[in-house]
Design a protein around this motif. Structure first.
Motif, short mmCIF file in Angstrom:
data_model
loop_
_atom_site.label_atom_id
_atom_site.label_comp_id
_atom_site.label_asym_id
_atom_site.label_seq_id
_atom_site.Cartn_x
_atom_site.Cartn_y
_atom_site.Cartn_z
N UNK A 10 0.97 -1.06 0.04
CA UNK A 10 -0.04 0.15 0.01
C UNK A 10 0.73 1.15 0.06
N UNK A 11 2.04 0.96 -0.22
CA UNK A 11 3.17 2.27 -0.25
C UNK A 11 2.92 3.18 0.97
N UNK A 12 2.79 2.60 2.25
CA UNK A 12 2.70 3.34 3.26
C UNK A 12 4.40 4.12 3.60
N UNK A 13 5.22 3.13 3.47
CA UNK A 13 6.49 3.49 3.74
C UNK A 13 6.91 4.78 2.89
N UNK A 14 6.60 4.68 1.57
CA UNK A 14 6.74 5.90 0.72
C UNK A 14 6.12 7.21 1.11
N UNK A 15 5.06 6.97 1.53
CA UNK A 15 4.17 8.18 2.10
C UNK A 15 4.94 8.78 3.35
N UNK A 16 5.48 7.79 4.25
CA UNK A 16 6.10 8.29 5.17
C UNK A 16 7.40 9.22 5.01
N UNK A 17 8.18 8.71 4.01
CA UNK A 17 9.14 9.50 3.25
C UNK A 17 8.80 10.88 2.89
N UNK A 18 7.75 11.18 2.40
CA UNK A 18 7.13 12.46 2.03
C UNK A 18 6.90 13.18 3.17
N UNK A 19 6.52 12.34 4.42
CA UNK A 19 6.04 13.05 5.65
C UNK A 19 7.50 13.56 6.33
N UNK A 309 -7.42 11.47 -3.50
CA UNK A 309 -6.41 11.41 -4.51
C UNK A 309 -5.29 10.49 -3.52
N UNK A 310 -4.54 10.05 -4.39
CA UNK A 310 -3.42 9.28 -3.71
C UNK A 310 -2.35 10.18 -3.62
N UNK A 311 -1.73 10.12 -2.43
CA UNK A 311 -0.55 11.34 -1.98
C UNK A 311 0.75 10.97 -3.11
N UNK A 312 0.88 9.75 -3.42
CA UNK A 312 2.18 9.53 -4.28
C UNK A 312 1.90 9.79 -5.66
N UNK A 313 0.86 10.17 -6.28
CA UNK A 313 0.54 10.44 -7.58
C UNK A 313 0.47 11.99 -7.95
N UNK A 314 0.84 12.38 -9.05
CA UNK A 314 1.02 13.96 -9.38
C UNK A 314 -0.55 14.04 -9.28
N UNK A 315 -0.90 15.26 -8.61
CA UNK A 315 -2.23 15.85 -8.66
C UNK A 315 -2.62 16.05 -10.07
#
Length: 786
Positions: A10-19, A309-315
């Motif tokens: 679910x790409x939770x770790x990638x989201x945390x990198x954004x955070x 929206x998915x946080x890892x996809x370009x708006x």
């Protein structure tokens, strides 16, 4: 419980990198590394509320002062066991103490201004301010980590002695460099340092000319670095002074370290508190940059993400999705061909749920809802394992076996292409059985599949809904719009025909399809057409609603102008008539005065003649025409008001009724939930209409009532008030108002200040002012729209 595999897919770790990019310290970044979804509703709500308070601070102040937080845990522990910290480490402790004192003061100042921040206030009150230690370190060490002369009188004296000795040594050696006789013996006319002693670069062949001590030589051996005998004693004194200086510096650093050891536990508490604050504000900054909103949490397995929206996809590339589950249905089966966006939909639902459970805002529209699940499972993507000799199907089934063993009524399960990788008939049958098992266990479920057999699954089971991702056959591209209630079409024949496959081949292929499959495809095509027709009708109805609102506003403005002009004409006529009457009366008084003077002088003028003259003068006043009298009588009748009369307040254009007579020239009027004072000339009496039988509604479409020209926010919490105000401003802009009244009351001033600040920054507001004497005063803000 959320296992590592689910977090990964679910790409939770990638989201945390954004955070982490929004954290100000390495401590907060390490805290984010440990972030994990909460399993309990209470914990998730508290984490959300911390983020919400930080977001409020950022909204009101722009940012929070959190710079200067350092990783000082090891420093403090070393000081507590008697170790000496160096100057740089002491500065890091001082910086952290200052950062804690500053953020504490910042938050407490806001709470004193009636900003409601209970969680952050409780957190910053844990910070112990130690200004004495800060000052002692600052007085002894500069920002570059150098111990200052002012740290002690002994250090100041030693450094003065060192500077004097250095000056004497350099002066003595420079005599050699300036002497023409000596310059030819030197490799270079400079004074340099070797082994902390001042020396001269002497050519090898002139070594005996200088005497003294050789400290070094060049790589070629051609140059010797010699300390002449004349400066050896001075260099010795300088070296001794340097040793004493170092001892004094160490004494100062040891003393400062002992201060830190005494308050070590408080300093560590400060550090942990600052880490939590930095982490909390990182979540708030992330929410601001992502334009995310706070979701309403529940433990009933229900979520609602509109425009998600998915946080890892370009708006710019992401098409927002409307995702709902757990209310009317607990299982959603998304069907359709590959590359249609089904997996993105699945990941968006899963990741937003995990973010909400982690205390993070979600990327959706306002009024989002999120569920807190005790378990979240996901089987997404190709997990073929060469090491374990597992096929794609076997790998998926191994994961599914683990899921079905643990699933319960508080679980959220995501299956991507369930049953894929094996015989279609067996795979679809197995997929149906697995879906039934999860549903019977009470878990919430979203599954994607391209099996046509599963398209009829939702029609035979309660609590299950079909969905598909829209595909444009004309452009041969998916639109990524999620269509709930409509199963996906394969579109294979339509696409093949569009790209030029001969009709004969397509016709033969259609004949090979089973009757049931043809019926399903026909049904889906019919549903798709009905959906498009419904969307078209809805859009037309919405356009008509907006047009009706615009026309109503225009007519209302025109009617108010007519009433104002009528009142102005009557007022002008009455004024003109009054001037004529006053003029005639003045003339009459002059005549009577003359007659009285004549009487005094002896003329025989009776009193009844004076009375008659006055009467004639009064009758000489200009009289109104019949039409003018009718207009005046009608206006006077309309200006006669009693308690209970239905009236229209002209400056607001709103209907209401009189509830109280304040005095002869003022009445209290009830306008909806608002009461106001109005004068007779500010009101128009309305005729009460008899109640009519309600007509049968023929059309299923309706238009919303036009927005009122005032909004009452009294008694509202600031966050709720801002949400209502934002929605209200959108409505009045569409309705075409030029001026509106925002009623917030006086109170403590917090709501009034917040409303004014919000209006000042709103792009549709031209200017604002406080209400006048008859408009509620400072309890009412009048906003002029652009």
């Amino acid at each position: 419980m959320v296992n590592d595999r689910t977090l990964r897919v679910l790409e939770y770790e990638k989201m945390k990198e954004q955070l982490q990019a929004h954290a100000g310290s390495t401590l907060a970044k390490e805290r984010i590394e440990q972030l994990h979804p909460y399993r309990e509703l209470g914990e998730a709500k508290e984490a959300q509320n911390f983020t919400a308070e930080a977001a409020k601070v950022i909204r009101l102040r722009g940012q929070a002062p959190l710079g200067g937080i350092r990783q000082i845990h090891a420093h403090v522990r070393r000081a507590q066991i008697g170790g000496m910290l160096n100057a740089g480490e002491l500065n890091e402790v001082s910086d952290t103490l200052y950062a804690g004192r500053r953020i504490r003061s910042f938050i407490l100042d806001m709470t004193e201004e009636t900003v409601d921040l209970p969680l952050l206030e409780g957190l910053v009150r844990q910070i112990v301010t130690l200004p004495e230690i800060e000052k002692q370190i600052r007085d002894c060490i500069d920002e570059n980590g150098v111990v200052l002369d002012s740290a002690s009188s002994a250090l100041r004296g030693l450094r003065q002695q060192m500077r004097s000795l250095e000056s004497s040594v350099r002066s003595k050696l420079e005599q050699y460099t300036r002497s023409p006789d000596q310059q030819k013996r030197l490799s270079d006319s400079i004074v340099t340092i070797r082994n902390d002693r001042y020396v001269l670069p002497v050519k090898q062949e002139y070594r005996s000319s200088f005497g003294g001590i050789v400290h070094d030589q060049s790589s070629t051996g051609a140059t010797l670095f010699i300390e002449p005998q004349a400066v050896v004693s001075m260099n010795n004194e300088l070296r001794e002074a340097r040793v004493k200086e170092q001892r004094e510096i160490e004494r100062i650093l040891q003393e400062l370290s002992s201060y830190i050891a005494e308050d070590g536990e408080e300093i560590l508490v400060n550090m942990n508190t600052l880490t939590e604050l930095d982490f909390t504000f990182a979540k708030a900054y992330y929410a601001r940059d992502q334009k995310a909103v706070q979701p309403e949490l529940n433990d009933e397995g229900r979520f609602r993400f509109m425009e998600a929206r998915h946080p890892l996809i370009d708006p710019e590339e992401m098409v927002p999705l409307d995702l709902e589950l757990g209310d009317e249905f607990g299982t959603l089966v998304i069907t359709g061909p590959n590359t249609g966006g089904k997996t993105v939909t699945l990941k968006t639902a899963g990741l937003l749920t995990l973010m909400a459970q982690s205390g993070l805002f979600v990327l959706a529209e306002e009024e989002a809802e999120a569920a807190v699940f005790s378990k979240v499972f996901a089987d997404i993507g190709d997990e073929q394992s060469i090491e374990q000799s597992l096929s794609t199907f076997s790998s998926h089934m191994t994961n599914i076996v683990d899921i079905v063993k643990q699933v319960d009524s508080n679980s959220f399960v995501l299956f991507d292409e369930i049953g894929a990788g094996t015989d279609p008939e067996e795979g679809s049958a197995l997929a149906v059985s697995i879906l039934d098992y999860v549903q019977e266990a009470g878990g919430k479920l979203i599954a994607t599949t391209h099996y046509s057999e599963l398209k009829g699954y939702a029609y035979n089971r309660a609590g299950v809904m079909n969905a598909s991702v829209e595909f444009d056959v004309e452009t041969l591209r998916p639109t990524y719009r999620l269509l709930v209630g409509v199963p996906g079409r394969s579109n294979a024949f339509a696409i093949s025909r569009q790209i030029g496959l001969p009709d004969a081949i397509i016709s033969n292929a259609e004949k090979e399809m089973s009757t049931d499959t043809k019926q399903v495809e026909t049904m889906i095509a019919s549903l798709d057409e009905q959906r498009k027709e419904t969307e078209s009708v809805w859009q037309e109805a919405d356009d008509l609603r907006q047009e009706a609102a615009r026309l109503w506003q225009e007519l209302n403005n025109a009617w108010n102008e007519v009433l104002q002009k009528r009142d102005q004409i009557i007022a002008n006529a009455e004024g003109k008539a009054k001037n004529e009457v006053d003029k005639a009366k003045a003339q009459a008084e002059e005549i009577i005065a003359e007659l009285k003077e004549m009487q005094k002088e002896g003329a025989e003028i009776k009193e009844h003649r004076l009375i008659e003259a006055r009467r004639q003068m009064e009758q000489a006043a200009p009289a109104m025409t019949k039409k003018q009298k009718q207009v005046k009588q009608k206006a006077q009748k309309e200006r006669t008001f009693e308690v209970g009369d239905e009236v229209k307040v002209l400056r607001f254009g709103q209907r209401g009724h009189i509830v109280e007579k304040v005095n002869d020239n003022e009445f209290q009027v009830q306008l909806g939930i608002m009461k106001m004072t109005a004068k007779p000339e500010e009101m128009e009496k309305l005729k009460s209409e008899p109640a009519k039988e309600p007509k049968r509604q023929v059309s299923t479409t309706s238009t919303a009532a036009p927005a009122r020209p005032e909004l009452d926010l009294r008694g509202e919490r600031y966050e709720d008030a801002v949400q209502r105000l934002e929605k209200y401003l959108d409505e009045v802009v569409l309705a075409g108002y030029r001026e509106v009244h925002i009623i917030h009351g006086k109170g403590t001033g917090a709501l009034r200040k917040g409303v004014k600040e919000y209006l000042r920054n709103h792009p549709s507001i031209k200017s604002t002012r406080d209400g006048g004497m008859n408009e509620g005063g400072i309890g009412n803000t009048v906003a002029e729209l652009k």
